[in-house]
Design a protein around this motif. Structure first.
Motif, PDB file in Angstrom:
ATOM      1  N   SER A 285       0.855  -1.062  -0.006  1.00 47.02           N
ATOM      2  CA  SER A 285       0.148   0.087   0.090  1.00 47.02           C
ATOM      3  C   SER A 285       0.897   1.351   0.069  1.00 47.02           C
ATOM      4  N   VAL A 286       2.061   1.092   0.403  1.00 43.67           N
ATOM      5  CA  VAL A 286       2.740   2.230   0.515  1.00 43.67           C
ATOM      6  C   VAL A 286       3.633   2.181  -0.834  1.00 43.67           C
ATOM      7  N   THR A 287       4.154   1.312  -1.465  1.00 41.37           N
ATOM      8  CA  THR A 287       5.073   1.032  -2.526  1.00 41.37           C
ATOM      9  C   THR A 287       4.002   1.495  -3.754  1.00 41.37           C
ATOM     10  N   TYR A 288       2.913   1.114  -3.869  1.00 39.46           N
ATOM     11  CA  TYR A 288       2.074   1.309  -4.899  1.00 39.46           C
ATOM     12  C   TYR A 288       0.786   2.451  -4.684  1.00 39.46           C
ATOM     13  N   ALA A 289       1.158   3.485  -3.762  1.00 32.93           N
ATOM     14  CA  ALA A 289      -0.114   4.077  -3.339  1.00 32.93           C
ATOM     15  C   ALA A 289      -0.701   4.835  -4.588  1.00 32.93           C
ATOM     16  N   ASN A 290       0.138   5.389  -5.481  1.00 31.01           N
ATOM     17  CA  ASN A 290      -0.541   6.032  -6.737  1.00 31.01           C
ATOM     18  C   ASN A 290      -0.583   5.135  -7.990  1.00 31.01           C
ATOM     19  N   ASN A 291      -0.481   3.876  -7.658  1.00 31.05           N
ATOM     20  CA  ASN A 291      -0.680   2.844  -8.982  1.00 31.05           C
ATOM     21  C   ASN A 291      -1.835   1.948  -8.560  1.00 31.05           C
ATOM     22  N   PRO A 292      -3.051   2.033  -8.511  1.00 26.84           N
ATOM     23  CA  PRO A 292      -3.768   1.241  -8.150  1.00 26.84           C
ATOM     24  C   PRO A 292      -3.915  -0.303  -8.820  1.00 26.84           C
ATOM     25  N   ASP A 293      -3.698  -0.186 -10.462  1.00 29.13           N
ATOM     26  CA  ASP A 293      -3.591  -1.364 -10.826  1.00 29.13           C
ATOM     27  C   ASP A 293      -2.476  -2.234 -10.496  1.00 29.13           C
ATOM     28  N   GLU A 294      -1.454  -1.883 -10.266  1.00 29.98           N
ATOM     29  CA  GLU A 294      -0.307  -2.655  -9.977  1.00 29.98           C
ATOM     30  C   GLU A 294      -0.443  -3.031  -8.288  1.00 29.98           C
ATOM     31  N   LEU A 295      -1.126  -1.817  -7.602  1.00 28.48           N
ATOM     32  CA  LEU A 295      -1.473  -2.366  -6.058  1.00 28.48           C
ATOM     33  C   LEU A 295      -2.486  -3.774  -6.109  1.00 28.48           C
ATOM     34  N   ARG A 296      -3.377  -3.542  -7.031  1.00 23.73           N
ATOM     35  CA  ARG A 296      -4.566  -4.728  -6.928  1.00 23.73           C
ATOM     36  C   ARG A 296      -3.647  -6.053  -7.536  1.00 23.73           C
ATOM     37  N   ARG A 297      -2.758  -5.997  -8.378  1.00 16.90           N
ATOM     38  CA  ARG A 297      -2.336  -7.182  -9.201  1.00 16.90           C
ATOM     39  C   ARG A 297      -1.341  -7.760  -7.861  1.00 16.90           C
ATOM     40  N   SER A 298      -0.483  -6.867  -7.099  1.00 14.73           N
ATOM     41  CA  SER A 298       0.397  -7.463  -6.372  1.00 14.73           C
ATOM     42  C   SER A 298      -0.047  -7.948  -4.974  1.00 14.73           C
ATOM     43  N   SER A 299      -1.442  -7.247  -4.567  1.00 11.52           N
ATOM     44  CA  SER A 299      -2.124  -7.768  -3.551  1.00 11.52           C
ATOM     45  C   SER A 299      -2.620  -9.083  -3.804  1.00 11.52           C
ATOM     46  N   THR A 300      -3.255  -9.275  -4.905  1.00  8.70           N
ATOM     47  CA  THR A 300      -3.845 -10.622  -5.267  1.00  8.70           C
ATOM     48  C   THR A 300      -2.560 -11.820  -5.189  1.00  8.70           C
ATOM     49  N   ASN A 301      -1.513 -11.346  -5.494  1.00  4.45           N
ATOM     50  CA  ASN A 301      -0.549 -12.223  -5.495  1.00  4.45           C
ATOM     51  C   ASN A 301      -0.114 -12.741  -4.090  1.00  4.45           C
ATOM     52  N   VAL A 302      -0.058 -11.509  -3.427  1.00  5.30           N
ATOM     53  CA  VAL A 302       0.417 -11.658  -1.858  1.00  5.30           C
ATOM     54  C   VAL A 302      -0.780 -12.489  -1.075  1.00  5.30           C
ATOM     55  N   LEU A 303      -2.000 -12.294  -1.438  1.00  5.62           N
ATOM     56  CA  LEU A 303      -3.146 -13.309  -0.899  1.00  5.62           C
ATOM     57  C   LEU A 303      -3.183 -14.523  -1.302  1.00  5.62           C
ATOM     58  N   LYS A 304      -2.705 -14.959  -2.589  1.00  2.25           N
ATOM     59  CA  LYS A 304      -2.810 -16.114  -3.113  1.00  2.25           C
ATOM     60  C   LYS A 304      -1.477 -16.905  -2.195  1.00  2.25           C
ATOM     61  N   GLU A 305      -0.551 -16.240  -2.040  1.00  3.76           N
ATOM     62  CA  GLU A 305       0.664 -16.976  -1.231  1.00  3.76           C
ATOM     63  C   GLU A 305       0.245 -17.173   0.257  1.00  3.76           C
ATOM     64  N   ALA A 306      -0.683 -16.354   0.747  1.00  2.14           N
ATOM     65  CA  ALA A 306      -1.278 -16.619   2.004  1.00  2.14           C
ATOM     66  C   ALA A 306      -2.239 -17.454   2.095  1.00  2.14           C
ATOM     67  N   GLY A 307      -2.875 -18.320   0.757  1.00  3.69           N
ATOM     68  CA  GLY A 307      -3.524 -19.501   1.083  1.00  3.69           C
ATOM     69  C   GLY A 307      -5.038 -19.161   0.350  1.00  3.69           C
ATOM     70  N   PHE A 308      -5.100 -18.159  -0.318  1.00  3.97           N
ATOM     71  CA  PHE A 308      -6.419 -17.846  -0.830  1.00  3.97           C
ATOM     72  C   PHE A 308      -6.345 -18.658  -2.296  1.00  3.97           C
ATOM     73  N   ALA A 309      -7.523 -19.323  -2.780  1.00  7.98           N
ATOM     74  CA  ALA A 309      -7.521 -19.979  -3.995  1.00  7.98           C
ATOM     75  C   ALA A 309      -7.704 -18.938  -5.185  1.00  7.98           C
ATOM     76  N   ALA A 310      -7.030 -19.158  -6.330  1.00  6.85           N
ATOM     77  CA  ALA A 310      -7.051 -18.257  -7.308  1.00  6.85           C
ATOM     78  C   ALA A 310      -8.456 -18.033  -7.850  1.00  6.85           C
ATOM     79  N   GLU A 311      -9.276 -19.097  -7.983  1.00  2.67           N
ATOM     80  CA  GLU A 311     -10.654 -18.681  -8.397  1.00  2.67           C
ATOM     81  C   GLU A 311     -11.378 -17.950  -7.531  1.00  2.67           C
ATOM     82  N   VAL A 312     -11.144 -18.010  -6.125  1.00  4.63           N
ATOM     83  CA  VAL A 312     -11.761 -16.916  -5.143  1.00  4.63           C
ATOM     84  C   VAL A 312     -11.335 -15.560  -5.453  1.00  4.63           C
ATOM     85  N   LEU A 313     -10.090 -15.191  -5.530  1.00  3.53           N
ATOM     86  CA  LEU A 313      -9.488 -14.032  -5.867  1.00  3.53           C
ATOM     87  C   LEU A 313      -9.895 -13.339  -7.107  1.00  3.53           C
ATOM     88  N   ASN A 314     -10.268 -14.204  -8.091  1.00  2.00           N
ATOM     89  CA  ASN A 314     -10.702 -13.858  -9.288  1.00  2.00           C
ATOM     90  C   ASN A 314     -11.900 -13.077  -9.505  1.00  2.00           C
TER      91      ASN A 314
END
Length: 416
Positions: A285-314
């Motif tokens: 949220s600090v690194t991509y504060a001004n880039n919402p698209d990259e923030l969403r992509r990176s956040s999705t990857n982090v949550l996927k690594e935390a155990g969320f299934a890809a079909e849920v995040l999609n």
């Protein structure tokens, strides 16, 4: 055709009178008096009506025929039959589909709703402290999605991620209140087992215990289809529970297991909260504060690594990153918590009645708890510090108080 039917129906009472006049004329011409002047005059009128009686009767019968035809026409038309407005032609929808069912489904489609996003954002920011960017974004998302007239999915499926005690759950509650929608709140830590948890939410199949009652989620959406569904700490639920929501988020319905009925989710708003991968999400949220698209992509990857299934995040429409409270935001939350606690003791706080030293002391105690500290910890610290003083003030008959610090304790004094 419709003009003819309308005219016939309009003149139907006249047709009744004409037929009655013909009948009276027939009777009077054969049996009526013709002696007096008035009787002679009236008799001549009756003879005139009698002479033209068949014409009058014919017009009346024609009106009756048109009225009957109109009744038949309207009945066929309203039932989805083959008659349509222009002549005796079959509607293409009647030939190729079922127009009546189509009309019913279109009538049940959600209508567009227009809200003031700026006002909604201001209301949220006045209650959810330190998350102005999230409140602005949430209000904008809600406005855009409510304005869509036809939807096949929920109004929104949102994920609120960030440290505990930063206002995620509170934002969902405030949104529910501002939109005047019922809140269906589910603590997902209670659904850590797949089978049993699923039956609690979605009902039990026939033959199983509880199959005569609906699940908590399906019953809630059946009774309040426009609800805000809050799935608190979604990461604590069993992965199979996550997947049970896929049809609700993607296809616009959820199936009740007890009777197989599909419960619509197209008017609902789904909000999930998670404390997963807090440090990584904060860094993004600090690194991509001004880039919402990259923030969403990176956040999705982090949550996927935390155990969320890809079909849920999609199927999540938006991920909102909450930041940790700091500086004056902690003071604001502290002041609001103190005000709420004072009101719980049926007292009021005077304007400017909280000594800044009280707030500074609370902020220092909060900092000593470290990064894991939340607003809940802050509330507990406040209760420990001021509850005894408020009880004393209540017993003394105070109605409005001010809080002061004597260096070691917080003292409630009556308003000056």
């Amino acid at each position: 055709m419709r003009w003819l039917l309308t005219t016939a129906n309009k003149w139907m009472p006249v047709a009744f009178l004409l037929m009655a006049g013909v009948a009276i004329a027939q009777f009077w011409s054969q049996h009526g008096p013709n002696g007096s002047d008035m009787g002679t005059y009236f008799h001549n009128v009756v003879v005139f009506l009698h002479a033209y009686g068949w014409i009058t009767l014919g017009l009346a019968i024609l009106a009756w025929a048109i009225a009957f035809l109109g009744y038949f026409y309207e009945r066929e038309r309203s039932s989805g039959g083959k008659f349509e407005g222009r002549g005796w032609m079959m509607d293409i929808l009647d030939r190729l589909s079922n127009r009546r069912i189509l009309e019913e489904k279109l009538a049940s489609e959600p209508s567009a709703i227009f809200i003031d996003a700026e006002q909604l954002a201001q209301e949220l920011k006045s209650k959810v402290i330190g998350q102005d960017a999230v409140c602005d974004d949430m209000a904008a998302q809600i406005r855009r999605r409510l304005a869509l007239k036809q939807r096949g999915k929920p109004i929104g499926v949102f994920m609120l991620a960030g440290p505990p005690g930063t206002g995620k759950t509170y934002l969902a509650k405030c949104l529910s209140a501002q939109l005047q929608r019922k809140l269906l709140h589910f603590d997902m830590t209670q659904f850590s087992s797949g089978g049993h948890g699923a039956s609690q939410l979605f009902g039990s199949s026939k033959g199983y215990v509880g199959s005569d009652t609906y699940g908590k989620l399906t019953a809630g959406l059946r009774d309040a289809p426009e609800a805000v569904v809050l799935l608190d700490e979604i990461e604590k639920a069993h992965p199979d529970i996550h997947k049970n929501f896929l049809t609700a988020w993607n296809d616009g319905f959820v199936t009740e297991a007890s009777d197989g009925k599909q419960i619509s989710t197209t008017n609902a708003i789904f909000i999930m909260t998670t404390n997963a991968a807090t440090d990584a999400m904060q860094a993004l949220s600090v690194t991509y504060a001004n880039n919402p698209d990259e923030l969403r992509r990176s956040s999705t990857n982090v949550l996927k690594e935390a155990g969320f299934a890809a079909e849920v995040l999609n199927r999540i429409d938006r991920i909102f990153n909450f930041k940790a409270l700091s500086g004056l935001d902690i003071a604001r939350v502290t002041a609001l918590e103190i005000e709420a606690m004072i009101k719980n003791y049926e007292l009021d706080v005077s304007t400017g009645g909280i000594d800044p030293d009280v707030l500074i002391d609370m902020m220092r105690r909060h900092d000593r708890l470290g990064k894991g500290a939340s607003s809940r910890d802050l509330a507990r610290s406040i209760e420990e510090s001021i509850s005894d003083s408020l009880i004393d003030a209540k017993q003394k008959g105070y109605t409005k108080v001010a809080l002061y610090s004597d260096g070691n304790n917080v003292i409630a004094k009556p308003e000056k």
